[in-house]
Motif scaffolding. Sequence first.
Motif, PDB file in Angstrom:
ATOM      1  N   UNK A 113       0.891  -1.313  -0.094  1.00  9.12           N
ATOM      2  CA  UNK A 113      -0.046  -0.044   0.030  1.00  9.12           C
ATOM      3  C   UNK A 113       0.844   1.374   0.017  1.00  9.12           C
ATOM      4  N   UNK A 114       2.116   1.175   0.446  1.00  8.16           N
ATOM      5  CA  UNK A 114       3.165   2.411   0.387  1.00  8.16           C
ATOM      6  C   UNK A 114       4.391   2.057   0.005  1.00  8.16           C
ATOM      7  N   UNK A 115       4.782   2.982  -0.805  1.00  8.67           N
ATOM      8  CA  UNK A 115       6.404   3.032  -1.276  1.00  8.67           C
ATOM      9  C   UNK A 115       7.087   4.167  -0.704  1.00  8.67           C
ATOM     10  N   UNK A 116       8.382   3.896  -0.242  1.00 12.08           N
ATOM     11  CA  UNK A 116       8.868   5.078   0.429  1.00 12.08           C
ATOM     12  C   UNK A 116      10.392   5.281  -0.351  1.00 12.08           C
ATOM     13  N   UNK A 117      10.596   6.478  -0.833  1.00  9.89           N
ATOM     14  CA  UNK A 117      11.721   6.536  -1.587  1.00  9.89           C
ATOM     15  C   UNK A 117      12.759   7.962  -1.459  1.00  9.89           C
TER      16      UNK A 117
END
Length: 142
Positions: A113-117
């Motif tokens: 549900x989430x992507x961090x970059x």
Amino acid sequence: MALAKMSVAELERFLREEFPQAFSADDIVIENADGETCLLRQRYSDRMLRPGGTVSGPTLMGLADFAMYVVLLSAIGPVGLAVTTNLNINFLRKGQPGQDVLAAARLLKLGKRLAVGEVNLLSGDSPDPIAHVTATYSIPNK
């Protein structure tokens, strides 16, 4: 993380059709995208500058956000409704007038549900970042 789900050509086609307001002026070029990282180049234009002759914050934030979108799409495929939920930017030094701005993005974590970059923004050929960005994207249910 898996291999890229979209090639650079597929990303360009998708973005021209689905997000023309950000990708139809031919001022941003996707130099590479592999499902984990991407490199974008925004060609220099006087419209990028703020008073005082430095690259403006809105230019840098917009490019960083777009780079995160591109690296995420390269990882998950054509999910147009993935959206930014958080973006933090630290301006480190002046972006030089007359120089293209490069955005080197990489995914730090890709969940369901989430992507961090993060994105490092560079001015021209200088190896020293002009800004550092962290961002989180929400991925819609299938």
